[in-house]
Scaffold this motif. Structure first.
Motif, short mmCIF file in Angstrom:
data_model
loop_
_atom_site.label_atom_id
_atom_site.label_comp_id
_atom_site.label_asym_id
_atom_site.label_seq_id
_atom_site.Cartn_x
_atom_site.Cartn_y
_atom_site.Cartn_z
N LYS B 32 -7.26 -31.11 -6.56
CA LYS B 32 -7.51 -31.51 -7.94
C LYS B 32 -8.50 -30.57 -8.64
CE LYS B 32 -8.02 -35.91 -8.82
NZ LYS B 32 -8.52 -37.29 -8.70
N THR B 33 -9.27 -29.83 -7.85
CA THR B 33 -10.26 -28.93 -8.46
C THR B 33 -9.97 -27.46 -8.19
OG1 THR B 33 -11.69 -29.16 -6.49
CG2 THR B 33 -12.11 -30.64 -8.35
N ASN B 34 -9.11 -27.19 -7.24
CA ASN B 34 -8.77 -25.80 -6.92
C ASN B 34 -8.08 -25.16 -8.12
OD1 ASN B 34 -8.19 -23.39 -5.74
ND2 ASN B 34 -6.78 -24.19 -4.21
N GLY B 35 -8.70 -24.13 -8.66
CA GLY B 35 -8.18 -23.49 -9.86
C GLY B 35 -9.09 -23.64 -11.06
N LEU B 36 -10.09 -24.53 -10.95
CA LEU B 36 -11.08 -24.60 -12.02
C LEU B 36 -11.79 -23.25 -12.14
CD1 LEU B 36 -12.75 -28.10 -11.50
CD2 LEU B 36 -11.61 -27.32 -13.59
N CYS B 37 -12.08 -22.86 -13.38
CA CYS B 37 -12.76 -21.58 -13.57
C CYS B 37 -14.00 -21.77 -14.43
CB CYS B 37 -11.81 -20.56 -14.20
SG CYS B 37 -11.26 -21.01 -15.85
N GLU B 38 -14.70 -20.67 -14.69
CA GLU B 38 -16.01 -20.73 -15.34
C GLU B 38 -15.96 -21.38 -16.72
OE1 GLU B 38 -14.64 -18.05 -14.09
OE2 GLU B 38 -15.99 -17.10 -12.65
N GLY B 39 -14.97 -20.95 -17.52
CA GLY B 39 -14.88 -21.48 -18.88
C GLY B 39 -14.66 -22.98 -18.90
N GLU B 40 -13.83 -23.45 -17.97
CA GLU B 40 -13.57 -24.89 -17.90
C GLU B 40 -14.80 -25.65 -17.43
OE1 GLU B 40 -8.83 -24.48 -16.87
OE2 GLU B 40 -10.31 -24.30 -15.29
N LEU B 41 -15.43 -25.18 -16.35
CA LEU B 41 -16.60 -25.91 -15.83
C LEU B 41 -17.73 -25.94 -16.86
CD1 LEU B 41 -16.91 -24.88 -12.07
CD2 LEU B 41 -16.43 -27.15 -12.99
N GLY B 43 -17.45 -25.51 -20.02
CA GLY B 43 -16.99 -26.28 -21.16
C GLY B 43 -17.08 -27.78 -20.94
N TYR B 44 -16.68 -28.25 -19.75
CA TYR B 44 -16.76 -29.70 -19.49
C TYR B 44 -18.21 -30.19 -19.48
CZ TYR B 44 -11.76 -29.81 -18.41
OH TYR B 44 -10.40 -29.74 -18.52
N ALA B 45 -19.10 -29.40 -18.90
CA ALA B 45 -20.52 -29.80 -18.89
C ALA B 45 -21.08 -29.80 -20.31
CB ALA B 45 -21.33 -28.86 -18.00
N ALA B 46 -20.73 -28.77 -21.09
CA ALA B 46 -21.24 -28.67 -22.46
C ALA B 46 -20.71 -29.80 -23.33
CB ALA B 46 -20.86 -27.31 -23.04
N LEU B 47 -19.42 -30.09 -23.19
CA LEU B 47 -18.82 -31.16 -24.00
C LEU B 47 -19.38 -32.53 -23.61
CD1 LEU B 47 -15.20 -29.74 -24.10
CD2 LEU B 47 -16.74 -30.00 -26.07
N GLU B 48 -19.70 -32.70 -22.32
CA GLU B 48 -20.34 -33.96 -21.91
C GLU B 48 -21.71 -34.09 -22.56
OE1 GLU B 48 -21.07 -34.38 -17.68
OE2 GLU B 48 -22.25 -36.20 -18.00
N ALA B 49 -22.46 -32.99 -22.59
CA ALA B 49 -23.78 -33.03 -23.22
C ALA B 49 -23.66 -33.35 -24.71
CB ALA B 49 -24.51 -31.70 -23.00
N MET B 50 -22.65 -32.78 -25.34
CA MET B 50 -22.43 -33.08 -26.77
C MET B 50 -22.08 -34.56 -26.97
SD MET B 50 -20.25 -29.82 -28.14
CE MET B 50 -20.48 -28.23 -27.38
N GLU B 51 -21.19 -35.03 -26.13
CA GLU B 51 -20.80 -36.45 -26.23
C GLU B 51 -22.02 -37.34 -26.04
OE1 GLU B 51 -18.02 -37.67 -23.24
OE2 GLU B 51 -17.54 -39.54 -24.26
N ASP B 52 -22.88 -36.97 -25.09
CA ASP B 52 -24.10 -37.74 -24.83
C ASP B 52 -24.99 -37.80 -26.07
OD1 ASP B 52 -25.96 -39.15 -23.25
OD2 ASP B 52 -27.02 -37.31 -22.74
N ALA B 53 -24.97 -36.72 -26.85
CA ALA B 53 -25.81 -36.65 -28.05
C ALA B 53 -25.06 -37.10 -29.30
CB ALA B 53 -26.32 -35.22 -28.23
N GLN B 82 -17.54 -15.04 -22.21
CA GLN B 82 -16.33 -15.41 -21.46
C GLN B 82 -16.10 -16.92 -21.42
OE1 GLN B 82 -15.07 -12.66 -21.21
NE2 GLN B 82 -16.95 -11.47 -21.28
N VAL B 83 -17.09 -17.70 -21.88
CA VAL B 83 -16.89 -19.15 -21.94
C VAL B 83 -16.81 -19.66 -23.38
CG1 VAL B 83 -18.13 -19.42 -19.76
CG2 VAL B 83 -19.33 -19.85 -21.91
N ALA B 84 -17.11 -18.81 -24.35
CA ALA B 84 -17.29 -19.26 -25.73
C ALA B 84 -16.09 -20.02 -26.27
CB ALA B 84 -17.60 -18.07 -26.63
N ASN B 85 -14.90 -19.55 -25.98
CA ASN B 85 -13.70 -20.17 -26.55
C ASN B 85 -13.39 -21.53 -25.96
OD1 ASN B 85 -13.41 -17.79 -27.97
ND2 ASN B 85 -11.98 -16.89 -26.50
N TRP B 86 -14.10 -21.89 -24.89
CA TRP B 86 -13.71 -23.08 -24.14
C TRP B 86 -14.34 -24.37 -24.63
CZ3 TRP B 86 -9.82 -23.51 -20.82
CH2 TRP B 86 -9.19 -22.31 -20.47
N PHE B 87 -15.32 -24.27 -25.50
CA PHE B 87 -15.90 -25.53 -26.00
C PHE B 87 -16.22 -25.43 -27.49
CE2 PHE B 87 -20.52 -24.40 -25.64
CZ PHE B 87 -20.38 -23.22 -24.92
N GLY B 88 -15.35 -24.72 -28.19
CA GLY B 88 -15.42 -24.71 -29.64
C GLY B 88 -16.52 -23.86 -30.22
#
Lengths: 137, 430
Positions: B32-41, B43-53, B82-88
């Motif tokens: 389920k996690t094999n294939g995750l890359c930097e932009g996704e990881l 991005g998911y952490a950043a979007l969670e922080a945004m949702e939290d706020a 290299q991660v900029a496009n992944w979380f807007g």
């Protein structure tokens, strides 16, 4: 500062080792001899220093033995047993260094006698010389 | 050189309003996690922080990107882009930074400074290290290979030491691992056995916490491992060949578990923090000192200096803290750092560890997420993982590992093999 004639301090250190000299840099303001040598003084912050040979007087203030994670078989093969140590120079600097001639069975006895005197030993590595230390007793 | 650094108060107060953290994991080992890359990881952490706020990407004005090993693990040198496009964040300004294992703590300092200066109101600071699943050059980002321990120890660790003299002197990494605890043992006249018992107890305490934390890497308590190996007593197991020494003092359970993970934090001016969070956490101050690897006892001396700075600025000491988190890729680090920062009484911290008082259910909790050896170590990310833990603890949201008394103040002591040391104080009182 002469931009056409920057002093090559790292190269100078290794060139001095080839001559058998272990050099630091003496601060032109506070007189501290820093080791190893850098451009500016790390004691008072003065931007000017000049070459000065270190006295060679130093002590071990702490030591640990090679383990699975940290060891250099080539050092042991070329120079015999050794430990990793904190070496405090008479001039003031305290650095992480290799001390030759220390076996695992020596460790506890040495630790009880700290600080233990050591002296520098210039050693040949692959294409350059560097400085290890050895017990002065 | 005696430091003359005197921290000045921020031009305006800064508070944490959002945090996010992925599980710390071996992404390659799970389909389920094999294939995750930097932009996704990231991005998911950043979007969670945004949702939290309660924010969306359009609200974030600037972001920092931290990573300890961008070229070795990701084949990148402009990792923020290299991660900029992944979380807007397309078109938004950003900066990459890298301070080895201290990166995640420096991440907070950078974001706080950007807001305190008045330049920005909403700043995100995140980090991502895939320290188990490295990139494969010339392949798409989802194709990854194991970043082996040999590659890490032989390839990455030497790169934190200067090539002028330090690498040639050969002793820095060994002394960084053992130097401070060696000095602590000598200063307090402790035997090797006493130190071993303290470090093993710390590992047991941390593993007990990580086994209860769904984001943690190591989920099996040592008591269970011991029983499965035929031991009646967990400490007998910890002293056995199942837990071999890697150095003079450190056993394998006291060494970091490198893994993949990302985390993020969002900060804003304290005066508007309640618009975004019911429970903002104010950053009261951040001390910061660095010593290169050639200097003896560098972690001790830089910790004392960073602590001096933040103590002088805030008037608070370790005794005022309810929670202490320390980057402990060598587990001894959290004991000696806690004493240096006056969280534990000088010379007695080892007894606190053995008595279980530093566990999450003890009276002087340390590394309640399990720390680097048990929560896991996604290198540059880990500091932000600790900030996530501190914020969640201060909000009373940590579930099974929630402290009995919700902490009001927390101290974080970051340390990187690249020799940055941070000492930050967070305030959860509103």
């Amino acid at each position: 500062m002469d931009k056409q004639n920057y002093e090559l301090i790292v190269k100078g250190f290794y060139d001095f080792l080839e001559e058998g000299k272990v050099m630091g840099r003496k601060c032109t303001r506070c007189g501290e001899v820093g080791f190893p040598p850098f451009i500016a003084c790390n004691e008072c912050g003065c931007p000017k220093t000049e070459w000065a040979e270190i006295s060679g007087e130093a002590t071990v203030t702490g030591l640990t033995m090679p383990g699975i994670m940290q060891n250099f078989p080539d050092v042991a093969e070329a120079f015999g047993p050794y430990c990793f140590a904190s070496v405090k120079l008479k001039e003031g600097s305290e650095i992480n260094a290799i001390v030759l001639g220390v076996t695992a069975s020596d460790r506890d006895g040495l630790r009880q006698r700290l600080p233990v005197p050591v002296k520098p030993r210039i050693v040949q590595r692959d294409g350059y010389k560097t400085v290890f230390w050895e017990l002065a007793e | 050189m005696a430091s003359k650094v005197k921290l000045k108060p921020y031009s305006r107060g800064v508070s944490i309003i959002g945090v996010g953290c992925t599980p710390f994991m071996f992404t390659l080992d799970n389909e389920k996690t094999n294939g995750l890359c930097e932009g996704e990881l990231f991005g998911y952490a950043a979007l969670e922080a945004m949702e939290d706020a309660g924010l969306e990407p359009s609200d974030v004005e600037f972001y920092y990107h931290g990573q300890a090993l961008p070229s070795l693990q990701s084949d990148y040198i402009t990792q923020n882009m290299q991660v900029a496009n992944w979380f807007g964040m397309k078109g938004k300004a950003s900066v990459a930074h890298s301070e080895a294992c201290c990166t995640g703590y420096v991440a907070l300092e950078q974001a706080v400074t950007a807001v305190a200066s008045g330049a920005y109101d909403i700043v995100l600071s995140g980090a991502c290290d895939m320290s188990d699943a490295r990139a494969v050059r010339d392949k798409p980002a989802h194709i990854r290979a194991r970043f082996t321990t040999e590659e890490f120890i032989g390839g990455a660790i030497p790169m934190v030491y200067s090539r002028d003299y330090t690498r040639g002197f050969l002793a820095s990494n060994a002394m960084v691992a053992d130097g401070w605890i060696m000095d602590y043992a000598r200063e307090n006249n402790l035997s090797d056995q006493q130190i071993d018992d303290a470090l093993n107890s710390m590992a047991v305490n941390c593993r007990r916490a990580s086994s209860l934390n769904p984001l943690a890497l190591m989920r099996t308590p040592f008591e269970q491992e011991a029983a499965e190996a035929g031991f009646d007593n967990v400490m007998d197991y910890m002293r056995s060949p199942y837990n071999p020494f890697l150095s003079q003092y450190l056993r394998v359970t006291g060494f970091e578990q490198k893994c993949d993970g990302a985390a993020a934090v969002i900060v804003c001016p304290t005066e508007i923090a309640h618009r975004y969070s019911d429970h903002p956490i104010e950053v009261l101050g951040i001390g910061h000192a660095c010593l290169e690897g050639i200097w003896s006892y560098l972690e001790r001396d830089a910790t004392l200096e960073a602590y001096r700075q933040v103590k002088e600025l805030t008037g608070l000491t370790g005794e005022d803290m309810d929670l202490f988190l320390a980057n402990d890729f060598f587990i001894a680090s959290h004991l000696v750092a806690a004493e240096a920062c006056e969280y534990l009484p000088k010379g007695h911290g080892w007894e606190y560890a053995i008595e279980g008082r530093t566990a999450f259910d003890g009276d002087k909790p340390i590394n309640t997420n399990g720390g680097r050896c048990h929560f896991g170590h996604a290198h540059g990310t880990s500091g932000l993982g600790d900030i996530y833990e501190a914020v969640k603890q201060m909000r009373g949201l940590m579930g099974p590992t929630q402290l009995a008394k919700t902490p009001k103040k927390a101290m974080l002591r970051g340390f990187g093999g690249g020799q940055n040391v941070i000492c930050a104080i967070l305030n959860g009182e509103n």
